[in-house]
Motif scaffolding. Structure first.
Motif, PDB file in Angstrom:
ATOM      1  N   ASN A  13      28.579   6.510  15.942  1.00 56.81           N
ATOM      2  CA  ASN A  13      29.422   5.987  16.576  1.00 56.81           C
ATOM      3  C   ASN A  13      29.496   6.373  18.009  1.00 56.81           C
ATOM      4  OD1 ASN A  13      30.586   4.850  14.237  1.00 56.81           O
ATOM      5  ND2 ASN A  13      32.025   6.570  13.783  1.00 56.81           N
ATOM      6  N   GLN A  14      29.201   7.260  18.404  1.00 54.25           N
ATOM      7  CA  GLN A  14      29.179   7.676  19.718  1.00 54.25           C
ATOM      8  C   GLN A  14      28.356   7.041  20.767  1.00 54.25           C
ATOM      9  OE1 GLN A  14      28.820  11.839  18.685  1.00 54.25           O
ATOM     10  NE2 GLN A  14      30.765  12.572  19.643  1.00 54.25           N
ATOM     11  N   GLY A  36      39.897   4.947  18.221  1.00 55.14           N
ATOM     12  CA  GLY A  36      39.345   6.030  18.971  1.00 55.14           C
ATOM     13  C   GLY A  36      39.002   5.570  20.240  1.00 55.14           C
ATOM     14  N   GLN A  37      38.065   4.608  20.501  1.00 59.76           N
ATOM     15  CA  GLN A  37      37.886   4.335  21.803  1.00 59.76           C
ATOM     16  C   GLN A  37      38.881   3.573  22.485  1.00 59.76           C
ATOM     17  OE1 GLN A  37      34.310   1.822  21.107  1.00 59.76           O
ATOM     18  NE2 GLN A  37      32.767   3.616  21.261  1.00 59.76           N
ATOM     19  N   VAL A  45      27.780  13.706   7.999  1.00 62.37           N
ATOM     20  CA  VAL A  45      28.571  13.452   9.205  1.00 62.37           C
ATOM     21  C   VAL A  45      28.329  13.544  10.343  1.00 62.37           C
ATOM     22  CG1 VAL A  45      31.060  14.681  10.452  1.00 62.37           C
ATOM     23  CG2 VAL A  45      30.602  14.473   7.866  1.00 62.37           C
ATOM     24  N   VAL A  46      27.142  14.265  10.774  1.00 62.71           N
ATOM     25  CA  VAL A  46      26.532  14.257  12.116  1.00 62.71           C
ATOM     26  C   VAL A  46      25.913  13.238  12.220  1.00 62.71           C
ATOM     27  CG1 VAL A  46      24.550  15.404  13.344  1.00 62.71           C
ATOM     28  CG2 VAL A  46      26.253  17.081  11.918  1.00 62.71           C
ATOM     29  N   GLN A  47      25.021  12.416  11.359  1.00 65.51           N
ATOM     30  CA  GLN A  47      24.487  11.310  11.523  1.00 65.51           C
ATOM     31  C   GLN A  47      25.404  10.104  11.911  1.00 65.51           C
ATOM     32  OE1 GLN A  47      22.106  10.621   8.207  1.00 65.51           O
ATOM     33  NE2 GLN A  47      21.060  12.656   8.304  1.00 65.51           N
ATOM     34  N   VAL A  49      35.589  12.025  14.535  1.00 67.19           N
ATOM     35  CA  VAL A  49      35.305  10.502  14.563  1.00 67.19           C
ATOM     36  C   VAL A  49      34.226  10.247  13.361  1.00 67.19           C
ATOM     37  CG1 VAL A  49      35.665  10.644  17.125  1.00 67.19           C
ATOM     38  CG2 VAL A  49      33.598  11.518  16.347  1.00 67.19           C
ATOM     39  N   TYR A  50      34.353  10.840  12.180  1.00 64.91           N
ATOM     40  CA  TYR A  50      33.769  10.181  11.097  1.00 64.91           C
ATOM     41  C   TYR A  50      34.455   9.006  10.803  1.00 64.91           C
ATOM     42  CZ  TYR A  50      31.653  10.060   6.363  1.00 64.91           C
ATOM     43  OH  TYR A  50      30.947   9.740   5.237  1.00 64.91           O
TER      44      TYR A  50
END
Length: 327
Positions: free
Chosen positions: A130-131, A221-222, A123-125, A210-211
Motif C-alpha cells: 500500500n505504501q 488513507g491517501q 500485515v507488514v507485506q 493501513v492494513y
C-alpha cells in the motif's frame, strides 16, 4: 465506589470541547518541538530564530530541488521510513511482551499476547505494498494539482503560525473526509468486498493501521490526509510533518495500547470490536450523526476514554468490575 461517584466520572466534557482539547494537544506538540529547536539554535548560533532553515537547506543541497521528485518519491520515502521506525517499538512490545510494565496499558489484554509472527508478517507485506506500490502512482497523479497550489521556492520555510494553520486545516479536512469515507465502507453492499480486510483485526496492532484493501487505502488513507495539504498548498516540509504526525496518530488508534499523554485509542478500538459504530477520529461527526451512541452506552468504555495524565492505566483507574461494584 458508589453509583453517585460513577455518574460523576461519566459526566465528561462536551464532545466539541474534547475535540478542541485534542486539537490543542496535536498542535501543541509542534509548538513544543519548535521551541526546542529555537533553544538549540540559540545555544549553537546565538540566535533562536529560524531554527529549521539550515537543516532544510543542507537536505536540499544533498537531494536536489526537484519538486516533483520530492513530492512523489520523497513523500513515500519519508513517510514509510517514519512509519516503520515508529511501528518498531509497538511490534517489539507485542512480540516479546517486554518491557513487562507496559502490559497494563493494553486495552484487550487477552488478545495478541504474544503476537504470532505469521500474522505480523502478513500485515507488514500488505502495508508495504500500500505504501509503495500505491503511494508512488498516487503522488504522480496528484503532483500537478499540488504544484499549482503550492509555493515555487522550495527553500523558503513557512512561519510557525502558517504551519499551525495548515496543520489545523489538515486535521479538520481529514476528520470529515475520513468519517464519511469510512462510514461508506461500512455499507452492507461494500463492506464485505473492501473494508472487511481491515476488520480482520478485532484487536488491532499498530502496523495494521493501513492494513487495508487498496481502494480503502486510497479513499480513506491517501485522499483524507492529503486533502488539507492540497487545499492549503502546504510546503513540502509541512506536508511531511503532517503526514508523519497523522501516521503516528493512526498507529496509536490501532496500537491496542492506551499510553499516558496519548490521544485515547478507546473509541477506535471499540469500533474494531463492535464494527458498525464510532467511525470518526475526533468524534464530532459521530456526535452529529449519532453514530457514537453504542460507545457511550458502554459505561466502562466511556470512563476509559480519557487522555491519561498519570502512570496508572485506564484499566487500573476503571477496573472491569467497576459497574458490578456500584450495584
Amino acid at each position: 465506589m458508589g453509583e453517585l461517584e460513577l455518574e460523576k466520572m461519566q459526566s465528561q466534557r462536551h464532545i466539541l470541547v474534547d475535540a478542541l482539547v485534542n486539537i490543542f494537544y496535536f498542535l501543541g506538540y509542534i509548538v513544543f518541538f519548535h521551541c526546542v529547536g529555537m533553544l538549540i539554535n540559540l545555544l549553537v548560533t546565538g540566535s533562536p530564530w529560524d531554527p529549521w532553515s539550515g537543516f532544510w537547506n543542507v537536505f536540499l543541497d544533498f537531494v536536489g530541488e526537484d519538486k516533483y521528485y520530492l513530492w512523489v518519491y520523497g513523500t513515500v520515502g519519508v513517510t514509510t521510513l517514519h512509519y516503520w521506525i515508529s511501528a518498531a517499538g509497538y511490534m517489539f512490545i507485542d512480540l516479546t511482551g517486554k518491557p513487562a510494565f507496559l502490559a497494563k496499558y493494553k486495552i484487550q489484554p487477552e488478545k495478541n499476547t504474544p503476537l504470532p509472527m505469521a500474522k505480523l508478517m502478513k500485515v507488514v507485506q500488505h502495508v508495504l505494498v500500500n505504501q509503495i506500490v500505491l503511494g508512488i502512482p498516487s503522488g504522480m497523479a496528484s503532483y500537478s494539482l499540488y504544484n499549482s497550489r503550492s509555493v515555487s521556492d522550495l527553500r523558503v520555510l513557512p512561519s510557525l503560525s502558517k504551519t499551525l494553520l495548515d496543520v489545523l486545516v489538515c486535521i479538520i479536512c481529514h476528520d470529515i473526509w475520513f468519517y464519511y469515507g469510512h462510514r461508506l465502507l461500512h455499507h452492507r453492499l461494500i463492506y464485505k468486498h473492501i473494508h472487511k480486510i481491515h476488520h480482520e483485526w478485532t484487536a488491532p496492532i499498530a502496523p495494521a493501521a493501513v492494513y487495508a484493501h487498496p481502494i480503502e487505502h486510497v479513499l480513506t488513507g491517501q485522499l483524507s490526509v492529503s486533502s488539507g495539504v492540497i487545499l492549503m498548498g502546504c510546503s513540502i516540509p509541512t506536508a511531511w510533518l503532517w503526514f508523519c504526525m497523522i501516521g503516528l496518530q493512526v498507529m496509536n488508534d490501532h496500537s491496542g495500547y492506551h499510553f499516558p499523554m496519548s490521544f485515547s485509542p478507546e473509541f477506535h478500538d471499540f469500533h474494531h470490536v463492535k464494527f458498525h459504530t464510532s467511525y470518526g477520529w475526533l468524534g464530532v461527526t459521530d456526535w452529529i450523526h449519532g453514530t457514537d451512541s453504542q460507545f457511550y452506552k458502554s459505561k466502562l468504555s466511556t470512563l476509559r476514554h480519557i487522555r491519561l495524565h498519570t502512570t496508572e492505566s485506564a484499566r487500573e483507574l476503571f477496573p472491569d468490575d467497576i459497574e458490578e461494584k456500584t450495584k
